[in-house]
Write a protein that holds these residues in place. Structure first.
Motif, PDB file in Angstrom:
ATOM      1  N   LEU A   7       0.833  -1.200   0.000  1.00  0.00           N
ATOM      2  CA  LEU A   7       0.000   0.000   0.000  1.00  0.00           C
ATOM      3  C   LEU A   7       0.869   1.252   0.000  1.00  0.00           C
ATOM      4  O   LEU A   7       0.562   2.243  -0.673  1.00  0.00           O
ATOM      5  CB  LEU A   7      -0.947  -0.014   1.213  1.00  0.00           C
ATOM      6  N   GLU A  27       3.816   1.561  -1.299  1.00  0.00           N
ATOM      7  CA  GLU A  27       4.383   1.750  -2.646  1.00  0.00           C
ATOM      8  C   GLU A  27       3.337   2.280  -3.603  1.00  0.00           C
ATOM      9  O   GLU A  27       3.615   3.192  -4.396  1.00  0.00           O
ATOM     10  CB  GLU A  27       4.935   0.414  -3.154  1.00  0.00           C
ATOM     11  N   ALA A  28       2.080   1.721  -3.489  1.00  0.00           N
ATOM     12  CA  ALA A  28       1.027   2.180  -4.399  1.00  0.00           C
ATOM     13  C   ALA A  28       0.782   3.674  -4.223  1.00  0.00           C
ATOM     14  O   ALA A  28       0.654   4.433  -5.185  1.00  0.00           O
ATOM     15  CB  ALA A  28      -0.233   1.375  -4.132  1.00  0.00           C
ATOM     16  N   LEU A  29       0.720   4.076  -2.925  1.00  0.00           N
ATOM     17  CA  LEU A  29       0.486   5.491  -2.645  1.00  0.00           C
ATOM     18  C   LEU A  29       1.628   6.347  -3.220  1.00  0.00           C
ATOM     19  O   LEU A  29       1.400   7.416  -3.786  1.00  0.00           O
ATOM     20  CB  LEU A  29       0.345   5.707  -1.141  1.00  0.00           C
ATOM     21  N   ILE A  60       3.560   5.718  -5.758  1.00  0.00           N
ATOM     22  CA  ILE A  60       3.450   5.810  -7.221  1.00  0.00           C
ATOM     23  C   ILE A  60       2.393   6.842  -7.589  1.00  0.00           C
ATOM     24  O   ILE A  60       2.648   7.763  -8.381  1.00  0.00           O
ATOM     25  CB  ILE A  60       3.091   4.436  -7.824  1.00  0.00           C
ATOM     26  N   ALA A  61       1.206   6.702  -6.981  1.00  0.00           N
ATOM     27  CA  ALA A  61       0.094   7.581  -7.366  1.00  0.00           C
ATOM     28  C   ALA A  61       0.422   9.035  -7.091  1.00  0.00           C
ATOM     29  O   ALA A  61       0.193   9.913  -7.935  1.00  0.00           O
ATOM     30  CB  ALA A  61      -1.163   7.151  -6.628  1.00  0.00           C
ATOM     31  N   ILE A  66      -7.679   4.945  -5.441  1.00  0.00           N
ATOM     32  CA  ILE A  66      -6.472   5.675  -5.040  1.00  0.00           C
ATOM     33  C   ILE A  66      -6.448   7.081  -5.650  1.00  0.00           C
ATOM     34  O   ILE A  66      -5.965   8.016  -5.027  1.00  0.00           O
ATOM     35  CB  ILE A  66      -5.190   4.870  -5.397  1.00  0.00           C
ATOM     36  N   TRP A  80      -6.031  -0.552  -5.413  1.00  0.00           N
ATOM     37  CA  TRP A  80      -5.177   0.592  -5.769  1.00  0.00           C
ATOM     38  C   TRP A  80      -4.257   0.284  -6.956  1.00  0.00           C
ATOM     39  O   TRP A  80      -4.052   1.123  -7.840  1.00  0.00           O
ATOM     40  CB  TRP A  80      -4.363   1.015  -4.529  1.00  0.00           C
ATOM     41  N   TYR A  81      -3.694  -0.945  -6.971  1.00  0.00           N
ATOM     42  CA  TYR A  81      -2.800  -1.263  -8.098  1.00  0.00           C
ATOM     43  C   TYR A  81      -3.579  -1.348  -9.398  1.00  0.00           C
ATOM     44  O   TYR A  81      -3.081  -0.938 -10.459  1.00  0.00           O
ATOM     45  CB  TYR A  81      -1.999  -2.539  -7.826  1.00  0.00           C
ATOM     46  N   ASN A 109      -6.177   0.463  -9.918  1.00  0.00           N
ATOM     47  CA  ASN A 109      -6.369   1.879 -10.256  1.00  0.00           C
ATOM     48  C   ASN A 109      -5.159   2.415 -11.012  1.00  0.00           C
ATOM     49  O   ASN A 109      -5.280   3.076 -12.054  1.00  0.00           O
ATOM     50  CB  ASN A 109      -6.568   2.724  -8.991  1.00  0.00           C
ATOM     51  N   ILE A 110      -3.984   2.139 -10.462  1.00  0.00           N
ATOM     52  CA  ILE A 110      -2.746   2.651 -11.072  1.00  0.00           C
ATOM     53  C   ILE A 110      -2.599   2.087 -12.475  1.00  0.00           C
ATOM     54  O   ILE A 110      -2.280   2.804 -13.437  1.00  0.00           O
ATOM     55  CB  ILE A 110      -1.524   2.300 -10.187  1.00  0.00           C
TER      56      ILE A 110
END
Lengths: 135, 761
Positions: free
Chosen positions: A13, A15-17, A19-20, A109, B542-543, B545-546
């Motif tokens: 999570l 890492e995802a944040l 990236i976004a 996200i 989320w992934y 989404n990305i």
């Protein structure tokens, strides 16, 4: 460029944040637990903190109280990102200042990014409809 | 009717008048008697007596005859009238009879003796007999009541029995006092002589007779009434007639009897003794006188002299004329002087002097003899008379002797009686006291009296009985002790059983608590697991989404489709986790209800707005009909979730081009919100289970993969928790209408820790 501090113990999570938000044009600091988050906040003085609640070493609520004690860090806006949804936690959070409270699994996200942008008053990302506050 | 009244009234008047005249006649008779008493000149003969009696009866009898029909009216007075008549009648019948048959043989004297009784007996008789008869009547009635088993006043009965003899004794004494007292003295004054010894003797005799008769009556009555009084239970109250009293009465009677016996007997014997002596002396004197006379002529020397004691000697010729002393005192010996028997005895007198006692008017002793006149050779009689009255003073020593003897006897006897009383009543009292003590359990010992008589036997028997009672008591106590031990055993067993029961109850309680705990643990587990599950689900979300943000253009259509399927599946999992969390909150009972009064119309319209995107994307039209302006106090979030669920269900289960309507109405005590669609409907066999957990109707499972099957269950639980109801109507192929009803009074607040997780539209 605005600085965001992400305090989240789960690596995926986190890492995802990263990236976004990096994509959205923010400068990111990361912390994997409450203590590291506190140090990072005091050191870097970010513009906003994304805060998880359930964390080792120091949980999100305690961290919030710690930050409020220090004048430097007290005025930093906090957005709680958590998977807890009980009333007690919500009440606790709201009694310490009107911070946002988001249930992670209910938010895309990019909707989170939009909310942050709105909070910081930044023209970043598609900002069509105001993100709904749920929970 | 009137005629009869007149007749009866007239009769009554006449009868009363006759009665009044009879009474007047009687009073006249009394007045005549008074006159006769005052003056001997007034003749009192049987003729006059009968005349007066006749006069009275002539008026009395018709009066009674006329009153007879009125016996009802007279019945209150019946008793008194009849009593008066009886008494008077008895008197007039028996009194003359008694006097006639008594020692006084002169008929006129009978009348004389009856004169004072003429007024006194009817009055006193009535005064005495009326109450006595009344008492006897009461006693008789009481006896009758007891015989018939009716309640009788015992105390009164006893009192009446006691009072009777007292009454009679008093009466006789009074009679004696009255008749032998003033009247008696008057009587005797008329005839000469000192009355007082005789008077006192008669008074004493009368009183003694009274007491004696009273006692006899008492004992006779007691004997007669004993069986009746025995039917009444004895009480512990004061003894009504103690033995002591009875014995005292007896002793008094005996003393009275003694007087009755001693005094008259003494008197009479004294009289006789003296009389004999007097006569003998008179005879001797006459003999001497006669002897002297034979030697000389003329009158015997003793004529006109006093032999002593107030005697008189005189000579009487053959015709009964007194020849010497020269007429003074007696002229002729006539019938009024001496009885005919005495006169004839004198006439038959011989040469030897003889003595006789005359009772005409007065008791007089006579000695007489025949003396031949020396000159005329005619028979003459020498008579010496000595009135007893003058001798009376000589009686005194005899009287005193006998009286004192009587008194001594009486005193000795009384003392003996008192001792006897003590001897009986004393032991009886102590026996009674001892019995009382034993019955009150104050003294467990035995009773000893030591009198050596029947009371001792009684004490012995009582002791035996007390011993038996004690044994019985002890036996009972032993039995009770044994039973108590048994009971204690039973109690102990019960106690043990109780303990077992208690333990069982405790175990059950523990199980119960365990169950509750397990339930809570289960829900908490679900809760925790759900929260934990959210983290990886969030990561996937989320992934994806990305990924989608990076751009789908570089993917092939299949790749793109796969991605979307994955994202959808992930969202479903997130929804399921949210629904599970809701269910667990509902089941654990931690759901909070926070009611707030809101306007329902804008609230519902806002919800419609929320589902608009979903409806648009599926080509279903959603509209809210005319919504009335109502406000209601509800929990906005919970109610919103429920309505949203209905709306999303309706949209999802309606094919493209369908329609969904939202309504609101007031029905009785509820506000009903309903969502109607033109969708697939619900098959009949699924209708029962539609609000159940994890239930999806059979006809939509493959058409719409989104449902968790928990939505309606949550809606039902939440609405019912808020005090409302849910329901639906549906027809397969046509559509469904789901409604929820909330109470108009509003929703009550509920404390809780959690809210509902919002469902994603």
């Amino acid at each position: 460029m605005k600085q965001i501090l992400i305090v989240e113990d789960n690596p995926e999570l986190r890492e995802a944040l990263e990236i976004a938000f990096t994509r959205a044009g923010y400068s990111i600091f990361k912390a994997a637990d409450g203590e590291a988050g506190l140090r990072a906040a005091q050191k870097n003085n970010p513009d906003l903190i994304l805060l998880d609640i359930v964390m080792p070493k120091m949980d999100g609520l305690t961290l919030m109280k710690e930050l409020q004690r220090d004048l430097k860090t007290a005025r930093i806006p906090i957005v709680f990102l958590t998977n807890l949804s009980d009333m007690e936690t919500v009440a606790e959070v709201q009694s310490h200042g009107g911070h946002d409270f988001l249930v992670k699994s209910d938010w895309d996200i990019h909707d989170v990014v939009k909310l942050v942008a709105k909070k910081l008053g930044v023209k970043g990302g598609k900002n069509k409809t105001p993100a709904r506050r749920r929970g | 009717m009137h005629q009869e009244d007149h007749v009866t009234k007239g009769r009554w008047t006449v009868a009363t008048a006759l009665l009044v005249i009879a009474v007047l006649m009687w009073l006249w008779w009394l007045w005549y008697i008074a006159r006769a008493l005052l003056s001997p000149a007034v003749p009192v003969t049987w003729g006059i007596f009968s005349a007066f009696l006749a006069l009275i009866l002539i008026f009395l009898i018709p009066a009674l005859a006329l009153f007879f029909p009125y016996r009802d009216r007279l019945s209150p007075y019946r008793f008194h009238i009849s009593m008066w008549l009886v008494v008077t009648g008895l008197f007039w019948v028996f009194a003359p009879l008694y006097q006639y048959l008594s020692i006084n043989t002169n008929r006129d004297l009978v009348l004389w003796y009856m004169i004072p009784y003429a007024w006194e007996v009817p009055v006193m008789g009535y005064v005495f007999f009326a109450p006595v008869y009344h008492r006897f009547r009461k006693i008789h009635e009481a006896m009758r009541d007891i015989r018939r088993g009716r309640p009788a006043d015992v105390a009164v009965l006893r009192k009446k029995i006691v009072m009777l003899p007292v009454f009679s004794a008093a009466y006789f004494a009074l009679i004696a006092l009255v008749s032998y007292g003033p009247i008696g003295s008057y009587q005797f004054r008329v005839f000469g002589g000192a009355p007082w010894p005789e008077v006192i003797k008669n008074i004493v005799t009368g009183t003694a007779m009274g007491i004696l008769s009273g006692t006899i009556i008492f004992f006779v009555l007691n004997r007669i009434l004993a069986p009746y009084l025995a039917t009444l239970a004895p009480t512990r109250d004061a003894v009504p007639f103690p033995i002591g009293k009875k014995l005292a009465m007896l002793s008094t009677t005996l003393v009275a009897l003694a007087f009755l016996v001693f005094v008259p007997v003494a008197y009479r014997s004294a009289q006789t003794l003296l009389g004999d002596q007097v006569l003998r002396r008179l005879i001797l004197e006459l003999e001497e006188c006669a002897a002297d006379y034979r030697m000389e002529a003329g009158v015997p020397p003793c004529v006109g002299t006093d032999f002593g004691g107030g005697s008189r000697v005189f000579m009487v010729n053959a015709f009964g004329r007194i020849i010497s002393p020269h007429p003074e005192g007696y002229r002729d010996i006539a019938e009024e002087d001496f009885e005919p028997e005495v006169l004839s005895a004198i006439a038959d007198a011989g040469d030897e002097p003889t003595g006789v006692t005359s009772y005409r008017r007065d008791t007089r002793y006579l000695a007489f003899m025949r003396i031949e006149n020396q000159q005329s050779r005619t028979p003459q009689f020498l008579i010496a008379v000595l009135p007893e009255a003058t001798l009376r003073p000589l009686f005194r020593p005899f009287f005193v002797n006998s009286a004192s003897m009587g008194i001594t006897f009486g005193i000795v006897f009384s003392i003996l009686i008192i001792l006897l009383t003590r001897g009986i009543a004393g032991p009886v009292q102590s026996l009674t006291a001892a019995v009382r003590e034993v019955s009150a359990r104050r003294r467990p010992q035995e009773i000893r009296i030591g009198t050596g008589d029947e009371l001792d036997t009684l004490a012995v028997e009582f002791n035996a009985m007390a011993r038996q009672l004690r044994n019985y008591e002890q036996g009972l106590e032993r039995k009770i002790a044994a039973r108590t031990v048994e009971l204690a055993e039973v109690n102990k067993k019960l106690g043990e059983k109780n303990e077992v029961l208690e333990r069982v109850i405790q175990d059950v309680k523990k199980f119960d608590e365990e169950l509750v705990r397990l339930n809570k643990a289960k829900s908490e587990f679900i809760s925790m697991a759900s929260h934990q599950l959210r983290t990886p689900l969030t990561a996937i979300k989320w992934y994806s989404n990305i990924l989608s943000h990076e751009g789908m253009k570089t993917l092939t259509p299949i790749q793109r489709r796969s991605f979307h399927q994955m994202a959808d599946a992930n969202q479903r999992m997130i929804d399921l986790v949210n629904a599970l969390l809701n269910v667990s909150r509902l089941e654990v009972g931690t759901l909070a209800i926070e009611p707030k009064r809101i306007a329902l119309a804008p609230f519902l319209r806002h919800l419609v707005g929320e589902v608009a995107p979903l409806a648009d994307s599926r080509g279903v039209r959603v509209s809210a009909h005319q919504l009335p302006a109502l406000t209601l106090s509800i929990d906005e979030r919970l109610s919103g979730e429920a309505v949203l669920n209905y709306l999303t269900n309706a949209i999802r289960y309606t094919p493209k081009g369908g329609h969904v309507f939202l309504d609101m109405a007031v029905k009785g005590k509820y506000i009903v919100i309903s969502v109607t669609d033109t969708g697939y409907g619900i098959p009949d066999k699924d209708k029962k289970f539609i609000f159940g957990k994890f239930y999806r109707a059979s006809n939509v499972a493959n058409k719409e993969p989104h449902g968790t099957g928990l939505g309606l269950y949550i809606v039902k639980s939440v609405i019912e928790l808020m005090g409302g109801t849910v329901g639906f109507t549906s027809e397969e192929g046509k559509g469904s209408s789901f409604w929820l009803a909330l109470p108009r009074v509003g929703v009550k607040a509920r404390a809780g820790t959690r809210g509902l997780n919002p469902t994603k539209v």
